[in-house]
Design a protein around this motif. Structure first.
Motif, PDB file in Angstrom:
ATOM      1  N   TYR A   1     -12.468  31.048   0.503  1.00 26.95           N
ATOM      2  CA  TYR A   1     -11.037  30.939   0.796  1.00 26.95           C
ATOM      3  C   TYR A   1     -10.831  30.566   2.263  1.00 26.95           C
ATOM      4  CZ  TYR A   1      -6.123  32.194   1.282  1.00 26.95           C
ATOM      5  OH  TYR A   1      -4.780  32.172   1.545  1.00 26.95           O
ATOM      6  N   CYS A   2     -11.614  31.181   3.167  1.00 27.00           N
ATOM      7  CA  CYS A   2     -11.508  30.873   4.595  1.00 27.00           C
ATOM      8  C   CYS A   2     -11.846  29.404   4.862  1.00 27.00           C
ATOM      9  CB  CYS A   2     -12.444  31.781   5.391  1.00 27.00           C
ATOM     10  SG  CYS A   2     -11.905  33.494   5.484  1.00 27.00           S
ATOM     11  N   ALA A   3     -12.856  28.900   4.156  1.00 27.16           N
ATOM     12  CA  ALA A   3     -13.250  27.501   4.328  1.00 27.16           C
ATOM     13  C   ALA A   3     -12.131  26.572   3.869  1.00 27.16           C
ATOM     14  CB  ALA A   3     -14.525  27.215   3.556  1.00 27.16           C
ATOM     15  N   GLU A   4     -11.524  26.896   2.743  1.00 24.86           N
ATOM     16  CA  GLU A   4     -10.423  26.074   2.211  1.00 24.86           C
ATOM     17  C   GLU A   4      -9.241  26.081   3.167  1.00 24.86           C
ATOM     18  OE1 GLU A   4      -7.436  25.990  -1.682  1.00 24.86           O
ATOM     19  OE2 GLU A   4      -9.208  27.298  -1.675  1.00 24.86           O
TER      20      GLU A   4
ATOM     21  N   ILE B   1     -12.886  23.900  14.221  1.00 25.72           N
ATOM     22  CA  ILE B   1     -14.038  22.993  14.174  1.00 25.72           C
ATOM     23  C   ILE B   1     -15.348  23.779  14.153  1.00 25.72           C
ATOM     24  CG2 ILE B   1     -15.321  21.304  15.542  1.00 25.72           C
ATOM     25  CD1 ILE B   1     -12.613  20.090  16.305  1.00 25.72           C
ATOM     26  N   VAL B   2     -15.420  24.846  14.944  1.00 25.95           N
ATOM     27  CA  VAL B   2     -16.619  25.696  14.922  1.00 25.95           C
ATOM     28  C   VAL B   2     -16.843  26.250  13.521  1.00 25.95           C
ATOM     29  CG1 VAL B   2     -17.593  27.884  15.728  1.00 25.95           C
ATOM     30  CG2 VAL B   2     -16.566  26.294  17.366  1.00 25.95           C
ATOM     31  N   HIS B   3     -15.762  26.716  12.891  1.00 24.19           N
ATOM     32  CA  HIS B   3     -15.863  27.273  11.539  1.00 24.19           C
ATOM     33  C   HIS B   3     -16.304  26.207  10.534  1.00 24.19           C
ATOM     34  CE1 HIS B   3     -14.895  30.046   8.250  1.00 24.19           C
ATOM     35  NE2 HIS B   3     -14.404  29.003   7.624  1.00 24.19           N
ATOM     36  N   LEU B   4     -15.720  25.016  10.624  1.00 28.33           N
ATOM     37  CA  LEU B   4     -16.069  23.942   9.686  1.00 28.33           C
ATOM     38  C   LEU B   4     -17.520  23.492   9.873  1.00 28.33           C
ATOM     39  CD1 LEU B   4     -12.818  21.764   9.793  1.00 28.33           C
ATOM     40  CD2 LEU B   4     -13.540  23.331   7.988  1.00 28.33           C
ATOM     41  N   LYS B   5     -17.974  23.434  11.117  1.00 28.27           N
ATOM     42  CA  LYS B   5     -19.362  23.042  11.370  1.00 28.27           C
ATOM     43  C   LYS B   5     -20.335  24.070  10.810  1.00 28.27           C
ATOM     44  CE  LYS B   5     -18.805  20.126  15.477  1.00 28.27           C
ATOM     45  NZ  LYS B   5     -19.078  19.998  16.938  1.00 28.27           N
ATOM     46  N   GLN B   6     -20.004  25.348  10.971  1.00 25.66           N
ATOM     47  CA  GLN B   6     -20.876  26.404  10.466  1.00 25.66           C
ATOM     48  C   GLN B   6     -21.013  26.353   8.952  1.00 25.66           C
ATOM     49  OE1 GLN B   6     -18.990  29.907  12.094  1.00 25.66           O
ATOM     50  NE2 GLN B   6     -20.167  29.803  14.012  1.00 25.66           N
ATOM     51  N   ASN B   7     -19.982  25.843   8.288  1.00 25.52           N
ATOM     52  CA  ASN B   7     -19.992  25.775   6.829  1.00 25.52           C
ATOM     53  C   ASN B   7     -20.237  24.360   6.295  1.00 25.52           C
ATOM     54  OD1 ASN B   7     -18.970  28.627   5.716  1.00 25.52           O
ATOM     55  ND2 ASN B   7     -17.843  28.182   7.595  1.00 25.52           N
ATOM     56  N   ASN B   8     -20.649  23.435   7.202  1.00 23.50           N
ATOM     57  CA  ASN B   8     -20.951  22.051   6.815  1.00 23.50           C
ATOM     58  C   ASN B   8     -19.802  21.381   6.069  1.00 23.50           C
ATOM     59  OD1 ASN B   8     -23.646  22.126   7.860  1.00 23.50           O
ATOM     60  ND2 ASN B   8     -24.264  23.316   6.056  1.00 23.50           N
ATOM     61  N   LEU B   9     -18.595  21.526   6.626  1.00 27.89           N
ATOM     62  CA  LEU B   9     -17.406  20.997   5.962  1.00 27.89           C
ATOM     63  C   LEU B   9     -16.717  19.874   6.743  1.00 27.89           C
ATOM     64  CD1 LEU B   9     -15.816  24.374   4.792  1.00 27.89           C
ATOM     65  CD2 LEU B   9     -16.952  22.680   3.347  1.00 27.89           C
ATOM     66  N   MET B  10     -17.268  19.502   7.882  1.00 26.29           N
ATOM     67  CA  MET B  10     -16.605  18.493   8.709  1.00 26.29           C
ATOM     68  C   MET B  10     -16.417  17.174   7.966  1.00 26.29           C
ATOM     69  SD  MET B  10     -15.711  19.678  11.662  1.00 26.29           S
ATOM     70  CE  MET B  10     -15.483  18.190  12.631  1.00 26.29           C
ATOM     71  N   HIS B  11     -17.359  16.826   7.110  1.00 24.78           N
ATOM     72  CA  HIS B  11     -17.289  15.551   6.396  1.00 24.78           C
ATOM     73  C   HIS B  11     -16.173  15.517   5.366  1.00 24.78           C
ATOM     74  CE1 HIS B  11     -19.662  18.140   3.755  1.00 24.78           C
ATOM     75  NE2 HIS B  11     -19.293  17.352   2.768  1.00 24.78           N
ATOM     76  N   GLN B  12     -15.561  16.682   5.077  1.00 25.56           N
ATOM     77  CA  GLN B  12     -14.462  16.717   4.110  1.00 25.56           C
ATOM     78  C   GLN B  12     -13.119  16.395   4.750  1.00 25.56           C
ATOM     79  OE1 GLN B  12     -14.279  19.930   1.293  1.00 25.56           O
ATOM     80  NE2 GLN B  12     -16.499  20.229   1.280  1.00 25.56           N
ATOM     81  N   LEU B  13     -13.074  16.286   6.066  1.00 23.25           N
ATOM     82  CA  LEU B  13     -11.853  15.865   6.740  1.00 23.25           C
ATOM     83  C   LEU B  13     -11.685  14.355   6.589  1.00 23.25           C
ATOM     84  CD1 LEU B  13     -12.183  17.925  10.035  1.00 23.25           C
ATOM     85  CD2 LEU B  13     -10.525  18.328   8.212  1.00 23.25           C
ATOM     86  N   SER B  14     -10.454  13.899   6.579  1.00 22.01           N
ATOM     87  CA  SER B  14     -10.203  12.464   6.457  1.00 22.01           C
ATOM     88  C   SER B  14     -10.461  11.778   7.798  1.00 22.01           C
ATOM     89  CB  SER B  14      -8.752  12.217   6.034  1.00 22.01           C
ATOM     90  OG  SER B  14      -7.865  12.583   7.074  1.00 22.01           O
TER      91      SER B  14
END
Length: 227
Positions: A26-29, A68-81
């Motif tokens: 949920y935090c990642a979303e 950004i720190v949170h997204l990088k830790q969860n390998n989610l940066m590539h999901q941004l447009s």
């Protein structure tokens, strides 16, 4: 919240406590959603209009760094447009926030996510590359910035024509980059073209015309052409 500012705030300890107790998925979303909302709130104007705008962007920077720190830790940066990444990396946030290296990383990721399989995507790619060139200049990677601007200019002259406003804008930035590189005569040659274009399209009394004339005057002074 105060009636005067209409700004809501949450103590960072409360923020951390909530994050520690919510499901990680949920935090990642929510981090992706927050990044998109913040990116959309970044103005696309080239200049900050007021101290209020600057304060708003400084507040955004604090949130962006955390997200950004949170997204990088969860390998989610590539999901941004790509457009969200570009806005987040724009000069109004990361460059004015003193983080051009972070802006460069975001822009290179945005470039990698753009699929150049149709004209609209190519146009978006060139727009992101233009922002990247500006960030590289701020990071003193001027040689790479010059190479990117020449590539963009070649594409614009082919598809938009030499007389298009965006083409002239790129030409102006290329001249400034050449000046940074110490290639003053090459810069002068382009600046003369930019001044002529601005006089023709904006008129002699337009602010932009004065700006480009001033840039040309600085180059002429360095070349010793005082007359």
């Amino acid at each position: 919240r105060t009636d005067k500012s209409l700004v809501c705030s949450m103590h960072r300890l409360v923020h951390q406590w909530i994050g520690d107790r919510l499901p990680k998925s949920y935090c990642a979303e929510m981090a992706l959603l927050a990044a998109d909302v913040i990116a959309r709130s970044v103005s696309t104007r080239s200049k900050i209009a007021s101290a209020k705008d600057y304060a708003h962007l400084q507040a955004l920077l604090v949130h962006l760094v955390t997200i950004i720190v949170h997204l990088k830790q969860n390998n989610l940066m590539h999901q941004l447009s790509p457009s969200a990444l570009q806005r987040m990396a724009s000069c109004r946030v990361f460059r004015n926030g003193g983080k051009p290296a972070d802006a460069e990383t975001l822009l290179r990721l945005a470039v990698s996510l753009v699929k150049n399989d149709n004209p609209r995507e190519v146009e978006r790619y060139m727009d992101i590359m233009f922002t990247l060139a500006a960030v590289l200049s701020d990071s003193y990677k001027v040689g790479e910035a010059e190479s990117i601007l020449r590539h963009i200019l070649e594409w614009q002259e082919q598809y938009w024509g030499t007389d298009h406003p965006s083409t002239s804008h790129t030409r102006r930035n290329l001249a400034l980059t050449l000046y940074q590189l110490g290639q003053y005569r090459a810069a002068k040659q382009i600046q003369v073209q930019v001044v002529a274009w601005s006089k023709w399209h904006h008129g002699m009394d337009h602010p932009d015309t004065y700006y480009v004339i001033g840039e040309l005057a600085i180059t002429l002074r360095v070349l010793g052409e005082y007359g």
